[in-house]
Design an enzyme around this catalytic site. Structure first.
Site, PDB file in Angstrom:
ATOM      1  N   ASP A 177      59.432  70.902  28.174  1.00  0.00           N
ATOM      2  CA  ASP A 177      59.387  70.254  29.493  1.00  0.00           C
ATOM      3  C   ASP A 177      59.116  71.315  30.562  1.00  0.00           C
ATOM      4  O   ASP A 177      59.669  72.413  30.521  1.00  0.00           O
ATOM      5  CB  ASP A 177      60.716  69.536  29.766  1.00  0.00           C
ATOM      6  N   ASN A 220      63.633  57.461  28.456  1.00  0.00           N
ATOM      7  CA  ASN A 220      63.791  56.691  29.687  1.00  0.00           C
ATOM      8  C   ASN A 220      62.725  55.607  29.722  1.00  0.00           C
ATOM      9  O   ASN A 220      61.575  55.845  29.352  1.00  0.00           O
ATOM     10  CB  ASN A 220      63.636  57.605  30.902  1.00  0.00           C
ATOM     11  N   GLN A 253      62.066  56.520  34.164  1.00  0.00           N
ATOM     12  CA  GLN A 253      60.815  56.972  33.542  1.00  0.00           C
ATOM     13  C   GLN A 253      59.811  57.360  34.622  1.00  0.00           C
ATOM     14  O   GLN A 253      59.563  56.586  35.548  1.00  0.00           O
ATOM     15  CB  GLN A 253      60.239  55.858  32.654  1.00  0.00           C
ATOM     16  N   SER A 254      59.241  58.560  34.501  1.00  0.00           N
ATOM     17  CA  SER A 254      58.261  59.003  35.498  1.00  0.00           C
ATOM     18  C   SER A 254      56.864  59.175  34.909  1.00  0.00           C
ATOM     19  O   SER A 254      55.894  59.285  35.665  1.00  0.00           O
ATOM     20  CB  SER A 254      58.715  60.309  36.152  1.00  0.00           C
ATOM     21  N   HIS A 262      57.976  58.917  25.409  1.00  0.00           N
ATOM     22  CA  HIS A 262      58.411  60.273  25.047  1.00  0.00           C
ATOM     23  C   HIS A 262      59.901  60.299  24.830  1.00  0.00           C
ATOM     24  O   HIS A 262      60.657  59.583  25.489  1.00  0.00           O
ATOM     25  CB  HIS A 262      58.016  61.297  26.117  1.00  0.00           C
TER      26      HIS A 262
HETATM   27  P1  5GP Z   1      60.645  60.940  32.317  1.00  0.00           P
HETATM   28  O1  5GP Z   1      61.145  61.181  33.711  1.00  0.00           O
HETATM   29  O2  5GP Z   1      59.409  60.069  32.322  1.00  0.00           O
HETATM   30  O3  5GP Z   1      61.681  60.479  31.352  1.00  0.00           O
HETATM   31  O4  5GP Z   1      60.225  62.371  31.761  1.00  0.00           O
HETATM   32  C1  5GP Z   1      59.034  62.998  32.099  1.00  0.00           C
HETATM   33  C2  5GP Z   1      59.228  64.469  31.899  1.00  0.00           C
HETATM   34  O5  5GP Z   1      57.965  65.086  31.897  1.00  0.00           O
HETATM   35  C3  5GP Z   1      60.046  65.162  33.005  1.00  0.00           C
HETATM   36  O6  5GP Z   1      61.210  65.759  32.451  1.00  0.00           O
HETATM   37  C4  5GP Z   1      59.077  66.185  33.590  1.00  0.00           C
HETATM   38  O7  5GP Z   1      59.692  67.413  33.930  1.00  0.00           O
HETATM   39  C5  5GP Z   1      58.064  66.341  32.475  1.00  0.00           C
HETATM   40  N1  5GP Z   1      56.728  66.710  32.922  1.00  0.00           N
HETATM   41  C6  5GP Z   1      56.043  66.145  33.964  1.00  0.00           C
HETATM   42  N2  5GP Z   1      54.825  66.715  34.076  1.00  0.00           N
HETATM   43  C7  5GP Z   1      54.748  67.651  33.089  1.00  0.00           C
HETATM   44  C8  5GP Z   1      53.724  68.569  32.703  1.00  0.00           C
HETATM   45  O8  5GP Z   1      52.647  68.634  33.278  1.00  0.00           O
HETATM   46  N3  5GP Z   1      53.984  69.384  31.654  1.00  0.00           N
HETATM   47  C9  5GP Z   1      55.195  69.329  30.974  1.00  0.00           C
HETATM   48  N4  5GP Z   1      55.342  70.189  29.955  1.00  0.00           N
HETATM   49  N5  5GP Z   1      56.165  68.470  31.321  1.00  0.00           N
HETATM   50  C10 5GP Z   1      55.951  67.644  32.364  1.00  0.00           C
END
Ligand code: 5GP
Length: 112
Positions: free
Chosen positions: A28, A85, A92-93, A98
Site C-alpha cells: 500500500d 472495504n 472503499q476508495s 482488494h
Molecule cells: P480502500 O480504501 O479502497 O479500502 O483501499 C485502497 C487502498 O489503496 C488505500 O489503502 C490506499 O492507500 C491504496 N492506494 C491508493 N492509490 C494507490 C497507489 O497508487 N498505489 C498503491 N500501492 N496503493 C494505493
C-alpha cells in the site's frame, strides 16, 4: 479506469510482492502498519459482492494468497488482519476488489 487497473497494466509502478495467473499483490502506498499489502484479482470485480457472486472460487484463491503473503512477510506467527472495504460506508476508495493484509504491530480494534 481505476488506479489498480493501471498497476495491473504496468502503467504506474507498484512494489509487487506476489504475481500469479489470477492475482497480484503490492505494498500500500500509505501503509497503516509495518506490513500493509493489497491483494487484488486480475479480473476487475468492483468489490466483494460482485467478486463473490460471479467468481466464488477466486475468493478462496485470494484468501490463500493472503495467507501465503503473511508467511512471506514473516507475520503469520505474530498475527495479522485481512480486510476488504465495500462501498461508501465501508470506506472503499478504489473500485477494484482488494484485500488489505495488515500486520507487524499490535492492531487496535475496532474501526472508528
Ligand atoms: P480502500 O480504501 O479502497 O479500502 O483501499 C485502497 C487502498 O489503496 C488505500 O489503502 C490506499 O492507500 C491504496 N492506494 C491508493 N492509490 C494507490 C497507489 O497508487 N498505489 C498503491 N500501492 N496503493 C494505493
Amino acid at each position: 479506469m481505476t488506479i489498480f487497473q493501471k498497476i495491473l497494466d504496468g502503467k504506474i509502478p507498484a512494489d509487487m510482492v506476489w504475481e500469479d495467473e489470477k492475482a497480484v499483490a503490492f505494498r500500500d502506498i500509505e501503509p497503516k502498519a509495518p506490513v500493509h499489502v493489497l491483494v487484488i484479482p486480475r479480473k476487475p470485480y468492483r468489490n466483494i459482492g460482485e467478486g463473490a457472486t460471479e467468481d466464488p472460487e477466486l475468493m478462496g484463491h485470494l484468501l490463500w494468497v493472503c495467507s501465503q503473503i503473511a508467511e512471506q512477510e514473516g507475520i503469520a506467527e505474530s498475527g495479522y488482519r485481512v480486510i476488504t472495504n465495500k462501498g461508501d460506508e465501508g470506506g472503499q476508495s478504489v473500485d477494484h476488489l482488494h484485500f488489505h493484509i495488515l500486520g507487524g504491530r499490535q492492531l487496535g480494534w475496532t474501526p472508528s
